[in-house]
Each structure stands twice: as C-alpha cells, then as structure tokens.
Design an enzyme around this catalytic site. Sequence first.
Site, PDB file in Angstrom:
ATOM      1  N   LYS A  33      -1.504  -3.849  -3.165  1.00  0.00           N
ATOM      2  CA  LYS A  33      -2.731  -3.316  -2.588  1.00  0.00           C
ATOM      3  C   LYS A  33      -2.932  -1.911  -3.124  1.00  0.00           C
ATOM      4  O   LYS A  33      -2.180  -1.007  -2.799  1.00  0.00           O
ATOM      5  CB  LYS A  33      -2.636  -3.336  -1.070  1.00  0.00           C
ATOM      6  CG  LYS A  33      -3.965  -3.017  -0.362  1.00  0.00           C
ATOM      7  CD  LYS A  33      -4.127  -1.545  -0.133  1.00  0.00           C
ATOM      8  CE  LYS A  33      -5.431  -1.244   0.559  1.00  0.00           C
ATOM      9  NZ  LYS A  33      -5.616   0.206   0.741  1.00  0.00           N
ATOM     10  N   SER A  89       0.797  -1.221   0.000  1.00  0.00           N
ATOM     11  CA  SER A  89       0.000   0.000   0.000  1.00  0.00           C
ATOM     12  C   SER A  89       0.830   1.271   0.000  1.00  0.00           C
ATOM     13  O   SER A  89       1.401   1.619  -1.020  1.00  0.00           O
ATOM     14  CB  SER A  89      -0.972  -0.047   1.178  1.00  0.00           C
ATOM     15  OG  SER A  89      -2.084   0.752   0.903  1.00  0.00           O
ATOM     16  N   GLN A  93      -9.392   3.648   1.247  1.00  0.00           N
ATOM     17  CA  GLN A  93     -10.525   3.516   2.149  1.00  0.00           C
ATOM     18  C   GLN A  93     -10.888   4.839   2.819  1.00  0.00           C
ATOM     19  O   GLN A  93     -10.039   5.709   2.978  1.00  0.00           O
ATOM     20  CB  GLN A  93     -10.214   2.490   3.254  1.00  0.00           C
ATOM     21  CG  GLN A  93     -10.294   1.040   2.811  1.00  0.00           C
ATOM     22  CD  GLN A  93      -9.202   0.659   1.829  1.00  0.00           C
ATOM     23  OE1 GLN A  93      -8.043   1.026   2.003  1.00  0.00           O
ATOM     24  NE2 GLN A  93      -9.571  -0.057   0.786  1.00  0.00           N
TER      25      GLN A  93
END
Length: 477
Positions: free
Chosen positions: A324, A299, A328
Amino acid sequence: MLLTMAASVLVTLTVADRFIVIGGEGAARAAASESSGSYGLTENELQKLNTVLGLIETKYFRDVDRAKVLDGAANGMMEALGDPYSVYMQKDVAKQFSETIEGSFTGIGAGVQIKDGKVTVESAIKGSPAERAGVQPNDVLVAVNGEKLAGLPLNDAVAKIRGPKGSKVKLTIQRAGMAKPLQLTIVRDDIDYETVYAHLRDDGIGVIEIRQFSLNTGERFAEELDKLEKQHMKGLVIDVRGNPGGVLPVVVSVAQPFVPKGEPIVQVEDKSGHREKTVSNGPGKKYPVAVLINKGSASASEVLAGALKEEAHAVLVGETSFGKGTVQVSYDKQLGDGSLVKMTIAKWLTPLGNWVHEKGLKPDVAVQPPDYYTAARMSKTKTLKPDTIDEETKSLQIMLEGLGYKVDRKDGFYSAATASGVKAFQQKEGLPVTGNADKATAEKLEERIIAKIRDENSDTQMRKAVEVLDAKLGIAK
C-alpha cells in the site's frame, strides 16, 4: 484538514495510517490551491444537483431524510474515484475513525477495504479478536450476522461489523482456495491501546514488536529501545507482522535512530511528480537489525521496513508485505457537521524511490510460516466424524500435525489415522476419548495451536531473523 496515510477504512475495526506532515513547498502549494477558489461546482453543475434533490424531495413517492440523501451524494462522489482509500464518513463513523488515531477503540481488530467490489480484509491486528479467530489478509467478508454485504458502501458494511464490547458478530468469509465459505463467530472487544512490546532474549538479541503506529507508539518505542540498549543487546529484531499501519510522523520517529543523519526516510510524490523527502536527524546504529514482515504488514509498516532496508542496512525476513503506497488527506473542519472525507492525494516512495503499491516489499530472506498459522478456525457447530469429508476436517488435520500428532493426510477426509490422532489428543487433554472432533475437542485444539503460535521458540520466521543477526555478528550455531 488532516494530512494522512491510511491502509483502509478502519473505524472500529482496526487502526491504519493517519497523519503525514508535508512541509515546505508542498504545503504551500496545497494551501495556495485551496485558497485560490479554483475548484467547486459550476453554476450548471450546482443547478443539476439542486434539480435532482428537488425532484427527490417533491416527486419521490415517500418522504426522505434530506441529510441521508446528501450523505449519499457525498459518498457517491468518493466512490466514483474508484479508490478504496478515498471515502466519505458520516459523523458517527468519523468519530470512530478519530478514536482509532488515539489507538483505543472497540471492535474486532481487522482493517477492511472495498476491493473489486468486495469487502476485503487487509490485516488483523496481533492479539485482536479477529486475529485470534483466524481472520487473514485478503479474506472476503460475504455476510455479517446473515446479512449480505455485496453492494454496500464500505461505511455501511463497517457499521454492521462494529458493536459494543462483549457482543458477538458472525462473519461469513470467502477465502481463496476454499470451496465453502467459513463461518466465524467473534466476540468484540477493546483493542489494546498498547502498541509496543519488547524483551531481551537470553542470547542477547532484542525484540520489539510494533502492532500498529498510534500516537503514543513513537514514545513507547524509544523507551523500549533505550531499555534494550542499556542491557547491551547485540542485535535487534523489529516485528511488524500483521501491523496495518499508523501515523506517519510516528513511523518516521521510529526510523530516525537507525537512519544516519541527512539520509531520506520516505518520499512523497504529488500528481505533478514533485517529490519531497523526509530526512533523518538520527545517528544510525552499529548493531545489526532485522525487520520481520508478512502479507499483513501494510503502509506505515512498509515505510519503516523500506527505510531500514535501504538506509540502515536492515535485513527483511518473512513474506512479501501487503503493498500500500498511497497517501491520504482527511478533511473534517471544512465539512462543518462532524463528517469527514479521506482522499488519496499522493503516493509515498522508499528512500531509493521505489513504489511498493500493489507489489509489496520482498523479504531478503523469505520464510513462510507453518500451515497451521493460516489454518481456518473450526466453526464448532458440528461434530466431525470418521469416514466423512469436510473442509473443517482439513483444519483439524493441519492443527493436529502442527501439535505433533500423526496424520496421514490433510485433504479433509476423516481417515482412521485422523481419528487416532484425535484420540491421542483427547487422551492427553483429559477429554472423552471418542475419536470424534466435538466442540470441546475443537476448542482445546485451537487453544493449543494459538499457544504454539504465540511461542517464540515455535516461530520459524523469528528463528530465521535471529539466525540472520547471529550470522552478521559472526556467531556460529
């Protein structure tokens, strides 16, 4: 509302990505959408849920905890999305989640998610109890203290794993390529608040290791980078191996000095296909940069690696990263009771528009670590002896070879040569020379292997990164 990126539900287990600030039109559209009232339950839908709740409260054969039922409903809605990064957190879990944002928490130091219905490890933070115990990305957590995790919501699984500092947790782990599950006992501990470690090598190459991107990481990185530059370093290795992610504005601040002004660092794309770019205000650097990545780099680590590769001419060294690539949003104030919903609302792209999700970033220079880096730790609950076959003997043989002792095989059969290697190790370490791998021998063996893994001179990936920088500097070796 917290705009976040998250590598996993981490709570007390580890830290993943947290905040992302989307400005301009994107923020305006999001705000307009939320204020428009064009969402929520219809009258029929509301009646349906009220009917189910009423039936539970009046007809179910036992008394129920209303709050627990409502939590279950919220959790069920998030699970219905089929997205491991979209979750509902009850009050106590949400509190732990907030603590991880600050980079200080107690646990084992491993990020987990639900993948194909199984509690799966994303990454273990460097220096954490999980990493020291040998927990690896893609390990499946089968049971905790003998209690099976199958079918549990992620929050419930996390609750079983977490606990106070100094307490022990026994994990049953299924690892690809191993016939039998591993049994690891881990002592929970405070996860180090410090996230940045730096030093200047004797050869003039600077090294900055970032273990996670917490709220203070950007400032700490800037401090250490300034120190190295004042020492006239010739090149820089940024090490994000095993880094599960962190606060996106922080990773942007880390990338800023390296990406020239006006060039993009990251792009965020919403479901309508609209993209917003975060652009650098940095000067760029003249010295060469290498970024160390592995399968545990996830990420925000991938945001940094992608930006520096595509816009700062950095060389990626190591293994393909986790992969990833979603963003969010964390909502807490809207719920009003301390609980939290974290939900995927967009995907992030590299400056050139590449989406790494479920693919990862491939290194420019691929270097696999030695097999003793990933050898399963030994349970130390039994003594391994000659002329037996055991999965743990395979780890024993791999570690012996890694420390320079001769073994004739690494397939789990305790051969005469394996026993000779054990005797040589026992003799050197001042242990009873039996040729059997008892608890004391296993503990000392793992202690020596961990020390070797920590030794930069034994780090094949680091050595290759330094070689790459030397080549760019025109230094022959």
